[in-house]
Design an enzyme around this catalytic site. Structure first.
Site, mmCIF file in Angstrom:
data_model
loop_
_atom_site.group_PDB
_atom_site.id
_atom_site.type_symbol
_atom_site.label_atom_id
_atom_site.label_comp_id
_atom_site.label_asym_id
_atom_site.label_seq_id
_atom_site.Cartn_x
_atom_site.Cartn_y
_atom_site.Cartn_z
ATOM 1 N N ASP A 161 0.670 -1.316 0.015
ATOM 2 C CA ASP A 161 -0.112 0.086 -0.001
ATOM 3 C C ASP A 161 0.718 1.377 -0.133
ATOM 4 O O ASP A 161 2.115 1.219 -0.157
ATOM 5 C CB ASP A 161 -0.853 -0.018 1.260
ATOM 6 C CG ASP A 161 -2.157 0.394 0.883
ATOM 7 O OD1 ASP A 161 -2.365 1.209 0.192
ATOM 8 O OD2 ASP A 161 -3.306 0.066 1.528
ATOM 9 N N ASP A 216 -10.129 3.357 -3.375
ATOM 10 C CA ASP A 216 -10.800 2.140 -3.055
ATOM 11 C C ASP A 216 -12.150 2.298 -3.562
ATOM 12 O O ASP A 216 -12.969 3.095 -3.697
ATOM 13 C CB ASP A 216 -11.056 2.206 -1.487
ATOM 14 C CG ASP A 216 -9.720 2.112 -0.663
ATOM 15 O OD1 ASP A 216 -8.569 2.123 -1.264
ATOM 16 O OD2 ASP A 216 -9.457 1.878 0.487
HETATM 17 C C1 GLA Z 1 -6.082 1.222 1.524
HETATM 18 C C2 GLA Z 1 -6.180 0.340 0.229
HETATM 19 C C3 GLA Z 1 -7.228 -0.722 0.676
HETATM 20 C C4 GLA Z 1 -6.797 -1.259 2.070
HETATM 21 C C5 GLA Z 1 -6.881 -0.526 3.247
HETATM 22 C C6 GLA Z 1 -6.150 -1.189 4.486
HETATM 23 O O1 GLA Z 1 -7.097 2.062 1.650
HETATM 24 O O2 GLA Z 1 -6.307 0.798 -0.768
HETATM 25 O O3 GLA Z 1 -7.458 -1.730 -0.313
HETATM 26 O O4 GLA Z 1 -5.893 -2.151 1.735
HETATM 27 O O5 GLA Z 1 -5.707 0.443 2.897
HETATM 28 O O6 GLA Z 1 -5.995 -0.340 5.553
#
Ligand code: GLA
Length: 411
Positions: A161, A216
């Site tokens: 990430d 997301d």
């Molecule tokens: C980010 C990523 C998500 C998930 C969260 C976890 O938002 O884009 O897909 O992995 O972190 O904290």
């Protein structure tokens, strides 16, 4: 004499350096080509985040692995089980990453053994920053140590990430972890998750196998949140420009699936799955597969749609007709076949009446409606609905699709 001796020593030294470079390069090339071969088709699996967030533990992951096998998901190709954020709690005095012993009392190695024994693979999550998005320890400064640890545990996939990235250069940060994985001694698929902020499609090939192109996903058809969450249509719109960057071993990641999480209608989920298949996007289920209903299972395990996604040519579909709220997408497949997806973005039925010969698909080199007749198969109804010699008529539901496979009639 002294000069000759000196020259000889110099020659020997250069030869040694050359040999080191040569063999070093050879080894690196072999590691690189092994790494490049890890995701010949878009990865398929399950990830804990969309449904469970931080509420994860080893019993859940094991039950998901069991259901993966008993539900038929494994049989149709889902094989990675990915533990997202919140499995990690700190580091010991030597910098080793510490697992949350409360929720994962047996540790990650034992979980990996359990999953491998079922013929599945285990994925894990970390972050290029100092902290993950949930404030857990990230891998910045510990990339090589973490990668070695993952390899020791038997990890097969890393999602990496971009929170708390502290202004690092994204390409360099992901390359460091990529190098660490390549040196870890274990083949590990590398999923770049920097939300498309630094155009990873331009530099991700060779560094990772897939790269997220958006913020997301949310469990909605069309929605944009000011903090960055996006819906299915918003993602499709972003993906539409990125077809030149996908291919075997390197994929545009359209985000994990929301099918089965309850926020969309069945037709919307069918659009979600059909378009992810068309776009050669990784298929990471994000629901509770232990308790999924028949409709979610029908969608997630549609073999014919999955084979569009897993086609070995790895072409990402292109939109060849955009009539405002009606779109037509095409994807060239192996053996001179093609998949076509008619997508209805409106709130009303689309009464399709399509003349194939009047609307040739200009960019599809291998498809020719003038010289060949194609059989048309509806991949959700699993039946033939005519050939390209005649108009195709069909009532496509609101927010729905007609997804068809075209096969040359007389090959
Ligand atoms: C980010 C990523 C998500 C998930 C969260 C976890 O938002 O884009 O897909 O992995 O972190 O904290």
């Amino acid at each position: 004499m002294k000069t000759i001796y000196l020259l000889f020593t110099l020659l020997l030294l250069t030869a040694k350096t050359n040999a080191q470079i040569f063999f070093g390069d050879d080894k690196r090339n072999a590691t690189d080509s092994l790494f490049m071969s890890l995701a010949p088709t878009p990865p398929m699996g399950w990830n804990s985040w969309n449904k469970f967030g931080c509420n994860i533990n080893e019993a859940l992951i094991k039950e998901i692995a069991d259901s993966m096998c008993s539900s038929g998901m494994k049989d149709v190709g889902y094989n990675y089980i990915v533990i997202d954020d919140c499995w990690q709690v700190g580091r010991d005095e030597s910098g080793n990453i510490l697992v949350d012993k409360k929720n994962f009392p047996s540790g990650i190695k034992s979980l990996a053994d359990y999953i491998h024994a079922k013929g599945l693979k285990l994925g894990i999550y970390s972050c290029a920053g100092s902290y993950t998005c949930q404030g857990r320890p990230g891998s910045r400064g510990y990339q090589f140590q973490d990668a070695k640890q993952y390899a020791k545990w038997g990890i097969d996939y890393l999602k990496y990430d971009w929170c708390s990235n502290e202004g690092q250069n994204a390409e360099a940060a992901y390359k460091t972890m990529s190098d660490a994985l390549k040196q870890s001694g274990r083949p590990i698929v590398f999923s770049i998750c920097e939300w498309g902020e630094n155009q990873p499609w331009k530099w991700g090939k060779g560094i990772g196998h897939l790269w997220r192109v958006t913020a997301d996903i949310r469990d909605c058809y069309q929605c944009k949140f000011d903090w960055g969450g996006v819906g299915v249509l918003d993602i499709i719109d972003i993906m539409s420009e990125l077809y030149p960057y996908a291919g075997p071993g390197h994929w545009n990641d359209a985000e994990m699936l929301e099918i089965g999480n309850g926020g969309m209608t069945s037709d919307e989920y069918i659009t979600h799955f059909s378009m992810w298949a068309m776009l050669s996007a990784p298929l990471m289920a994000g629901n509770d597969i232990r308790t999924m209903d028949a409709e979610s299972k029908r969608i997630l395990t549609n073999k014919e749609v999955i084979s569009i996604n897993q086609d070995p040519l790895g072409n990402q579909a292109r939109k060849f007709m955009d009539m405002g709220e009606y779109e037509i997408w095409g994807k060239e497949l192996k053996n001179g076949e093609a998949a076509i997806c008619f997508m209805n973005r409106t709130d009303k039925e689309w009464k399709l009446n399509y003349n194939w010969k009047k609307n040739p698909i200009y960019y599809m080199q291998s498809i020719n409606f003038y010289t060949k007749e194609y059989q048309i198969k509806d991949l959700w109804e699993h039946k033939y609905i005519g050939t390209t010699e005649k108009n195709t008529t069909y009532n496509i539901p609101a927010h729905g699709v007609l997804l068809v496979l075209l096969t040359p009639k007389n090959k």
